[in-house]
Write an enzyme that holds these catalytic residues in place. Structure first.
Site, PDB file in Angstrom:
ATOM      1  N   SER A   7       0.828  -1.198   0.000  1.00 57.84           N
ATOM      2  CA  SER A   7       0.000   0.000   0.000  1.00 57.84           C
ATOM      3  C   SER A   7       0.865   1.252   0.000  1.00 57.84           C
ATOM      4  O   SER A   7       1.959   1.276   0.572  1.00 57.84           O
ATOM      5  CB  SER A   7      -0.913   0.003   1.234  1.00 57.84           C
ATOM      6  OG  SER A   7      -1.493   1.276   1.423  1.00 57.84           O
ATOM      7  N   LYS A   8       0.356   2.311  -0.623  1.00 57.64           N
ATOM      8  CA  LYS A   8       1.058   3.595  -0.596  1.00 57.64           C
ATOM      9  C   LYS A   8       1.221   4.095   0.834  1.00 57.64           C
ATOM     10  O   LYS A   8       2.136   4.871   1.119  1.00 57.64           O
ATOM     11  CB  LYS A   8       0.280   4.638  -1.410  1.00 57.64           C
ATOM     12  CG  LYS A   8       0.187   4.342  -2.895  1.00 57.64           C
ATOM     13  CD  LYS A   8      -0.643   5.405  -3.592  1.00 57.64           C
ATOM     14  CE  LYS A   8      -0.811   5.089  -5.068  1.00 57.64           C
ATOM     15  NZ  LYS A   8      -1.641   6.119  -5.754  1.00 57.64           N
ATOM     16  N   ARG A   9       0.320   3.663   1.713  1.00 57.25           N
ATOM     17  CA  ARG A   9       0.357   4.138   3.098  1.00 57.25           C
ATOM     18  C   ARG A   9       1.190   3.241   4.010  1.00 57.25           C
ATOM     19  O   ARG A   9       1.345   3.529   5.191  1.00 57.25           O
ATOM     20  CB  ARG A   9      -1.085   4.255   3.627  1.00 57.25           C
ATOM     21  CG  ARG A   9      -1.843   5.420   2.999  1.00 57.25           C
ATOM     22  CD  ARG A   9      -3.334   5.323   3.205  1.00 57.25           C
ATOM     23  NE  ARG A   9      -3.923   4.223   2.453  1.00 57.25           N
ATOM     24  CZ  ARG A   9      -4.193   4.276   1.148  1.00 57.25           C
ATOM     25  NH1 ARG A   9      -3.936   5.370   0.465  1.00 57.25           N
ATOM     26  NH2 ARG A   9      -4.735   3.255   0.520  1.00 57.25           N
ATOM     27  N   ASP A  10       1.720   2.158   3.474  1.00 56.18           N
ATOM     28  CA  ASP A  10       2.576   1.283   4.258  1.00 56.18           C
ATOM     29  C   ASP A  10       3.916   1.983   4.511  1.00 56.18           C
ATOM     30  O   ASP A  10       4.507   2.533   3.585  1.00 56.18           O
ATOM     31  CB  ASP A  10       2.802  -0.020   3.488  1.00 56.18           C
ATOM     32  CG  ASP A  10       3.458  -1.097   4.326  1.00 56.18           C
ATOM     33  OD1 ASP A  10       4.504  -0.804   4.937  1.00 56.18           O
ATOM     34  OD2 ASP A  10       2.938  -2.225   4.363  1.00 56.18           O
TER      35      ASP A  10
END
Length: 509
Positions: free
Chosen positions: A270-273
């Site tokens: 994920s981009k938010r990982d």
């Protein structure tokens, strides 16, 4: 969709003059998937002598930010990924920010509508769902083509209700196939891709229009992008046909869809990982050579038995048709290991200069550039470089290794894990070490002499095993369980501070 991966020989030939592009949206912190896309496009351009065009897709006013835009520029500059046309460089096809190209999209949309390739669609999402249910289809089945053949009277009635139409592209009733540079032949069956919106009812153009139009006008002939965009490719191929008919596009580009990057638990990263955040890796102490090397391995390899290489070596070997279609897993441990290899290959002076900002951040030096350090700091770091450079994996680890060498403190409080390894014999060991070292003159305070003195006092005469003999001395010198080589550290720190630290730990046991 059907997909059949071919070998390299059966994949399309690349154009003579390759033109690729990197076109991120400024909607967050740069992530490893974005940078992998930039890297592969850059490598293909450099490998073929082609051109890389860098533009920004910033038509989503609700999500785009100038901060993100500047972070993208910062990340490319740090990594050394340059481009031939586009942002801050210029070129014949500008402007290179979509927010500055609105009139271009309006003009193309009007031409598509006038030519009958696009049509006005007044259906609301609720009406589309209701029609699907009434026809026995799932509510989320998708658009049903209802507005394709509206009469002028029906359109006028909708407008009288206050409705404004979206614009949709007419998809042909035929299979759509193309030869993917990475995946081979891919085919989408007729009817599997519904007519799609290119302009919202409020007049805002969508990615489905702006992206292919920009590619056409900028003469992009090779599109390398993520697997997540594969489902949009038949739409773009059809739009390219129409743009060619209108004289807007010269040709339809070749497409290559790079594999997903997977994270922990075999899920798409994920981009938010945190592991996806490029700046997290920079802050940890990745150097650009190490990180780019590892990102290159997410789908590509230079040779079956080789993982470490330079960007020049990558350029010499890169061909996007060698990229594998299977998902690639982001393995942080392997990335760190490769980074360590590249740190070891740095010239020692370069290693030190790159380390200084991290040392300043962690509070162990007085300035963030080599030239602004004190004479003592430069002297200590120069002496420490051969000891530390082979042992660190990330530049963020350097402070922990050199902090005790730079410190002039006579006592360093041990870390919890370092104190835990001290045995009952530690006090006696330290007393014997102090007595032996007090007999070493300042002029003789050298690595070999120190080793010989302590080995005789603690191992030969004292009867201690080396681990029990030197462990307390190491903890006294650095406060850490793991540190640079002991006797070299004692020479760097000097006689007075060494003795003060041994006495300091003895007093605090």
């Amino acid at each position: 969709m059907t997909e059949a991966e071919n070998n390299k020989e059966t994949k399309p030939e690349l154009p003579k003059d390759v033109r690729v592009r990197f076109c991120p949206s400024p909607t967050g912190t740069p992530h490893v998937g974005m940078i992998r896309t930039a890297l592969f496009n850059w490598a293909e351009a450099r490998a073929t002598g082609g051109k890389l065009i860098f533009r920004i897709e910033d038509t989503d006013a609700a999500r785009d930010s100038e901060e993100s835009y500047n972070q993208i520029l910062e990340s490319l500059a740090w990594l050394g990924i340059d481009w031939d046309e586009g942002i801050n460089v210029g070129g014949p096809h500008g402007p290179y920010r979509q927010s500055e190209r609105t009139d271009i999209y309006k003009d193309v949309a009007a031409k598509l509508l006038a030519a009958g390739y696009a049509y006005e669609s007044f259906s609301t999402p609720e009406e589309i769902k209701e029609r699907n249910l009434a026809a026995g289809r799932p509510a989320e089945f998708g658009y049903d083509g209802y507005d394709r053949n509206l009469t002028e009277e029906q359109k006028a009635a909708f407008r009288a209700e206050g409705r404004q139409p979206a614009l949709r592209i007419k998809m042909p009733d035929e299979d759509i196939a193309f030869d993917d540079l990475i995946r081979g032949r891919i085919e989408f069956k007729a009817g599997s891709v519904p007519d799609y919106v290119i302009v919202r009812p409020n007049g805002d153009p969508l990615y489905t229009l702006t992206n292919p139009v920009d590619d056409a006008l900028m003469e992009i002939n090779v599109v390398l992008r993520g697997e997540d965009l594969l489902s949009s490719t038949p739409r773009q191929i059809v739009l390219y046909r129409y743009l060619e008919e209108l004289g807007i596009a010269k040709t339809t580009p070749l497409f290559g869809h790079m594999p997903y990057v997977m994270g922990q638990g075999n899920k798409k990263l994920s981009k938010r990982d945190p592991e996806s955040n490029l700046f997290n890796h920079r802050d940890a102490g990745f150097i650009r050579e190490g990180l780019l090397n590892y990102l290159a391995l997410l789908g590509w390899s230079i040779a079956p038995d080789r993982d470490v290489f330079s960007m020049d070596e990558m350029i010499a070997k890169f061909d996007v048709r060698d990229v594998k279609a299977n998902p690639a897993r982001f393995d942080l441990d392997k990335a760190i290991s490769i980074n360590a290899e590249h740190i070891r290959m740095l010239d020692p002076a370069d290693f030190l200069r790159r380390s200084v900002p991290y040392l300043m951040r962690d509070g162990v030096v007085s300035a963030d550039s080599w030239d602004d350090l004190t004479d003592r700091e430069r002297e200590v770091l120069t002496a420490a470089a051969p000891l530390v450079q082979p042992r660190v994996r990330l530049l963020g680890e350097v402070a922990g290794m050199v902090g005790s060498l730079l410190s002039t403190e006579g006592y360093i409080e041990p870390d919890a894990d370092a104190r835990k390894q001290l045995k009952d014999s530690a006090a006696e060991v330290l007393d014997k070490a102090i007595a032996a070292l007090e007999g070493v003159a300042e002029a003789d305070w050298k690595t070999d002499a120190l080793h010989e003195t302590l080995n005789k006092a603690l191992v030969e005469d004292g009867g201690y095993k080396p681990r029990l003999a030197f462990g307390p001395v190491r903890v006294a010198m650095s406060g850490r369980r793991v540190s640079p080589p002991l006797f070299e550290s004692m020479e760097i720190v000097g006689r007075d501070i060494t003795l003060a630290r041994l006495k300091g730990l003895s007093e605090h046991l």
